[in-house]
Design a protein around this motif. Structure first.
Motif, PDB file in Angstrom:
ATOM      1  N   UNK A 425       0.915  -1.325   0.348  1.00  0.00           N
ATOM      2  CA  UNK A 425       0.011   0.020  -0.413  1.00  0.00           C
ATOM      3  C   UNK A 425       1.080   1.486  -0.073  1.00  0.00           C
ATOM      4  N   UNK A 426       2.125   1.459   0.576  1.00  0.00           N
ATOM      5  CA  UNK A 426       2.885   2.264   1.201  1.00  0.00           C
ATOM      6  C   UNK A 426       3.821   3.067  -0.751  1.00  0.00           C
ATOM      7  N   UNK A 427       3.301   1.084  -1.498  1.00  0.00           N
ATOM      8  CA  UNK A 427       4.297   1.875  -3.094  1.00  0.00           C
ATOM      9  C   UNK A 427       2.977   2.264  -3.663  1.00  0.00           C
ATOM     10  N   UNK A 428       1.966   2.080  -3.700  1.00  0.00           N
ATOM     11  CA  UNK A 428       0.515   2.080  -4.389  1.00  0.00           C
ATOM     12  C   UNK A 428      -0.359   3.169  -4.171  1.00  0.00           C
ATOM     13  N   UNK A 429      -0.380   3.256  -2.636  1.00  0.00           N
ATOM     14  CA  UNK A 429      -1.690   4.238  -1.974  1.00  0.00           C
ATOM     15  C   UNK A 429      -1.137   4.761  -0.874  1.00  0.00           C
ATOM     16  N   UNK A 434      -0.685   4.651   5.388  1.00  0.00           N
ATOM     17  CA  UNK A 434      -0.745   5.470   6.707  1.00  0.00           C
ATOM     18  C   UNK A 434      -2.349   5.158   7.470  1.00  0.00           C
ATOM     19  N   UNK A 435      -3.797   5.958   6.914  1.00  0.00           N
ATOM     20  CA  UNK A 435      -4.670   5.649   7.249  1.00  0.00           C
ATOM     21  C   UNK A 435      -4.929   4.053   8.290  1.00  0.00           C
ATOM     22  N   UNK A 436      -4.212   3.180   7.371  1.00  0.00           N
ATOM     23  CA  UNK A 436      -4.414   1.610   8.489  1.00  0.00           C
ATOM     24  C   UNK A 436      -2.926   1.679   9.086  1.00  0.00           C
ATOM     25  N   UNK A 437      -2.163   1.860   8.994  1.00  0.00           N
ATOM     26  CA  UNK A 437      -0.984   2.100   9.940  1.00  0.00           C
ATOM     27  C   UNK A 437      -1.251   2.458  10.843  1.00  0.00           C
ATOM     28  N   UNK A 438      -1.737   4.250  11.312  1.00  0.00           N
ATOM     29  CA  UNK A 438      -1.954   5.005  11.823  1.00  0.00           C
ATOM     30  C   UNK A 438      -3.382   5.355  12.787  1.00  0.00           C
ATOM     31  N   UNK A 439      -4.076   4.730  11.447  1.00  0.00           N
ATOM     32  CA  UNK A 439      -5.401   4.572  11.979  1.00  0.00           C
ATOM     33  C   UNK A 439      -5.907   3.166  12.894  1.00  0.00           C
ATOM     34  N   UNK A 440      -7.167   3.475  13.461  1.00  0.00           N
ATOM     35  CA  UNK A 440      -8.009   1.742  13.951  1.00  0.00           C
ATOM     36  C   UNK A 440      -8.179   0.364  13.298  1.00  0.00           C
ATOM     37  N   UNK A 458     -11.327   1.094   0.940  1.00  0.00           N
ATOM     38  CA  UNK A 458     -10.838   2.412   0.184  1.00  0.00           C
ATOM     39  C   UNK A 458     -11.342   3.845   1.584  1.00  0.00           C
ATOM     40  N   UNK A 459     -12.676   3.695   0.600  1.00  0.00           N
ATOM     41  CA  UNK A 459     -13.594   4.875   1.718  1.00  0.00           C
ATOM     42  C   UNK A 459     -14.015   5.187   2.858  1.00  0.00           C
ATOM     43  N   UNK A 460     -14.241   4.180   3.216  1.00  0.00           N
ATOM     44  CA  UNK A 460     -14.977   4.010   4.851  1.00  0.00           C
ATOM     45  C   UNK A 460     -13.627   4.453   5.822  1.00  0.00           C
ATOM     46  N   UNK A 461     -12.132   3.368   4.478  1.00  0.00           N
ATOM     47  CA  UNK A 461     -10.949   3.476   6.267  1.00  0.00           C
ATOM     48  C   UNK A 461     -10.764   4.599   5.915  1.00  0.00           C
ATOM     49  N   UNK A 462     -10.870   6.233   5.049  1.00  0.00           N
ATOM     50  CA  UNK A 462     -10.436   6.870   5.362  1.00  0.00           C
ATOM     51  C   UNK A 462     -11.404   8.495   5.452  1.00  0.00           C
ATOM     52  N   UNK A 463     -12.664   7.756   5.939  1.00  0.00           N
ATOM     53  CA  UNK A 463     -12.933   8.747   6.325  1.00  0.00           C
ATOM     54  C   UNK A 463     -13.882   8.194   7.649  1.00  0.00           C
ATOM     55  N   UNK A 464     -13.836   7.029   8.123  1.00  0.00           N
ATOM     56  CA  UNK A 464     -13.664   6.557   9.893  1.00  0.00           C
ATOM     57  C   UNK A 464     -13.465   7.746  10.588  1.00  0.00           C
ATOM     58  N   UNK A 465     -13.148   8.792  11.257  1.00  0.00           N
ATOM     59  CA  UNK A 465     -12.815   8.799  11.901  1.00  0.00           C
ATOM     60  C   UNK A 465     -14.047  10.653  11.516  1.00  0.00           C
ATOM     61  N   UNK A 466     -14.263  11.071  10.638  1.00  0.00           N
ATOM     62  CA  UNK A 466     -15.476  11.396  10.053  1.00  0.00           C
ATOM     63  C   UNK A 466     -16.541  11.348  10.687  1.00  0.00           C
TER      64      UNK A 466
END
Length: 507
Positions: A425-429, A434-440, A458-466
């Motif tokens: 993911x670091x190489x492609x996205x 970062x959201x996968x590693x540092x987030x919930x 992907x969208x669910x991971x990036x918006x879970x805090x909001x």
């Protein structure tokens, strides 16, 4: 080839097992001894094995979070009713055979089990007994089955004590304890919750514990759920990287930053109840007299009306034939806590016989995805001798159910072919990485790749805090702080740590 699958139990583990069977094109039949689905999460007035919470969830979303986690902006819908026998779960569920008020009497190998792997399942609905043949069986009865009452450890409970004593599973309504002096034995999650709730109506509540414990708030920094903040791959990586003595010290300082456990004799609301005197913490009970409890420190509390034992549960599988039941001491005797390794054919799986530091729902779903993949032929198991060797090598000497949420879930996800690669993911996205590693470490992460991949993960991971905060923002206020920018800078500065962790995961 596995086609028909018996799912025993329609609680959380049973429901996700049914869904995973349907996802793999299998034909599940679910047997439930009570009148409806939900297991320990379905509130009933009459005593039932487990707790008293109400819950609803929709597993097609791929999240399966804890019920108290407000990650979904919609309110969960209640369970839809079922008919007594061939019930049907509608809405997002496909039609499925559900037999309620049906007790499984026995599960035994067929005579040709060594070649077919089939099982004979005998059930009873009312007074009618039926025999069924299944290609595989998923046991989803969990470990909250039989109340554990260690009365022998508390002399006088039955012979001298004239008050009432009961197990926490029998607790349903706080009103039954109004004006009474109550002793709660056990300071686990249940004991702590019961003490706080009872303190509102009881004349006095005494909470007895034989060991120290740590009380952690469900609400963490900035008002986020504690599990969202603490259950991250970054924290998991630090646990692996740093000495255990240092990580314990960091945790202790964090726990004590909320309140000093030493001041309360502990090691939520419980400290406030202790401070106000509505709950009194006591050591282990030495013995009971006619109306009092004598503690190991020599003190005595008089006029005890009720003793409530929050001492946990035992589990058993009385319906399994003896040759199978005898090899299942606990989850440590199972391959990955799921498969009995001694069987000639891997067509029996135990789902949910685990205690994780995170959501058991997520762990049960991951087990079910792996198991149904094995049944469908997508996932392969090692030979029995290798599975047995793995069981013997990993069998811990101490607590037999508790495991790290991320370690165990990642392990099962790797077996199922759905574990995300942080390095890839670091190489492609990079943003997602970062959201996968540092987030919930939410279940969305296990819908990014492999079978069961979800396009919205992907969208669910990036918006879970909001989305966690959305239900709370019924009143909008101005916020001039640029917190999102600070978060991005922190992630960029921590990129080397993410790269190191990704390399560690690959190696």
């Amino acid at each position: 080839m596995v086609r028909r699958v018996a799912v025993i139990g329609a609680g959380v583990g049973g429901l996700v097992s049914v869904k995973c069977c349907l996802d793999e094109g299998l034909d599940p039949i679910c047997f439930e001894s009570s009148e409806d689905i939900g297991g320990i999460w379905r509130y009933t007035v009459m005593p039932s094995p487990g707790k008293r919470y109400r819950v609803g969830f929709n597993s097609f979303r791929g999240d399966m979070q804890l019920p108290r986690d407000p990650a979904c902006s919609r309110q969960p819908q209640p369970f839809i009713g079922t008919s007594p026998k061939h019930g049907v779960i509608t809405d997002t569920w496909c039609f499925v055979g559900l037999w309620c008020k049906t007790t499984v009497l026995s599960v035994s190998k067929r005579p040709d089990f060594t070649t077919s792997g089939q099982w004979e399942v005998v059930t009873e609905t009312g007074s009618v007994r039926e025999s069924h043949v299944f290609d595989a069986v998923m046991v989803c009865t969990g470990h909250y089955q039989e109340p554990y009452l260690p009365l022998a450890s508390f002399p006088g409970t039955e012979s001298r004590f004239k008050g009432q004593h009961l197990h926490s599973r029998e607790y349903k309504d706080v009103e039954a304890f109004r004006g009474k002096r109550v002793l709660v034995v056990g300071i686990g999650n249940t004991g702590g919750d019961l003490s706080v709730e009872l303190s509102r109506v009881a004349a006095k509540v005494f909470l007895s514990t034989r060991s120290n414990t740590w009380v952690i708030s469900r609400v963490s920094d900035h008002g986020f759920p504690c599990d969202m903040v603490s259950t991250t791959r970054f924290n998991h990586f630090l646990d692996w990287l740093l000495p255990s003595a240092l990580t314990r010290r960091i945790r202790f300082r964090k726990f004590n930053s909320w309140f000093n456990h030493t001041n309360y004799g502990l090691a939520s609301k419980l400290p406030f109840c202790l401070l106000s005197g509505t709950v009194v913490l006591k050591p282990n009970v030495k013995e009971f007299t006619e109306n009092s409890a004598v503690f190991e420190d020599g003190t005595t509390e008089e006029n005890i009306d009720v003793v409530l034992f929050a001492t946990g549960y035992n589990f058993s599988f009385p319906f399994l034939e003896e040759s199978v039941r005898s090899i299942i001491d606990d989850n440590r005797s199972l391959y990955k806590c799921v498969f009995p390794p001694q069987l000639e054919k891997p067509t029996l799986a135990i789902i949910g016989l685990i205690q994780l530091t995170g959501s058991i729902m997520v762990g049960s779903e991951m087990q079910a995805r792996w198991v149904t993949g094995v049944f469908a032929g997508w996932n392969k198991l090692p030979p029995p001798n290798r599975m047995m060797a793995d069981v013997l090598k990993r069998k811990p000497p101490r607590e037999n159910l508790k495991m790290s949420f991320i370690s165990y879930t990642d392990e099962i996800a790797a077996c199922a072919g759905v574990k995300p690669s942080v390095l890839r993911l670091l190489l492609t996205d990079p943003q997602l990485a970062l959201a996968v590693f540092f987030g919930p470490c939410s279940p969305y992460q296990f819908r990014l790749v492999g079978r069961g991949k979800w396009s919205g993960a992907r969208a669910a991971i990036l918006t879970q805090w909001q989305r966690t905060l959305k239900p709370l923002r019924s009143r909008v206020v101005d916020d001039n702080s640029d917190s999102s920018s600070g978060w991005h800078w922190m992630c960029l500065l921590a990129l080397p740590a993410a790269l190191t962790a990704a390399y560690y995961q690959v190696v």
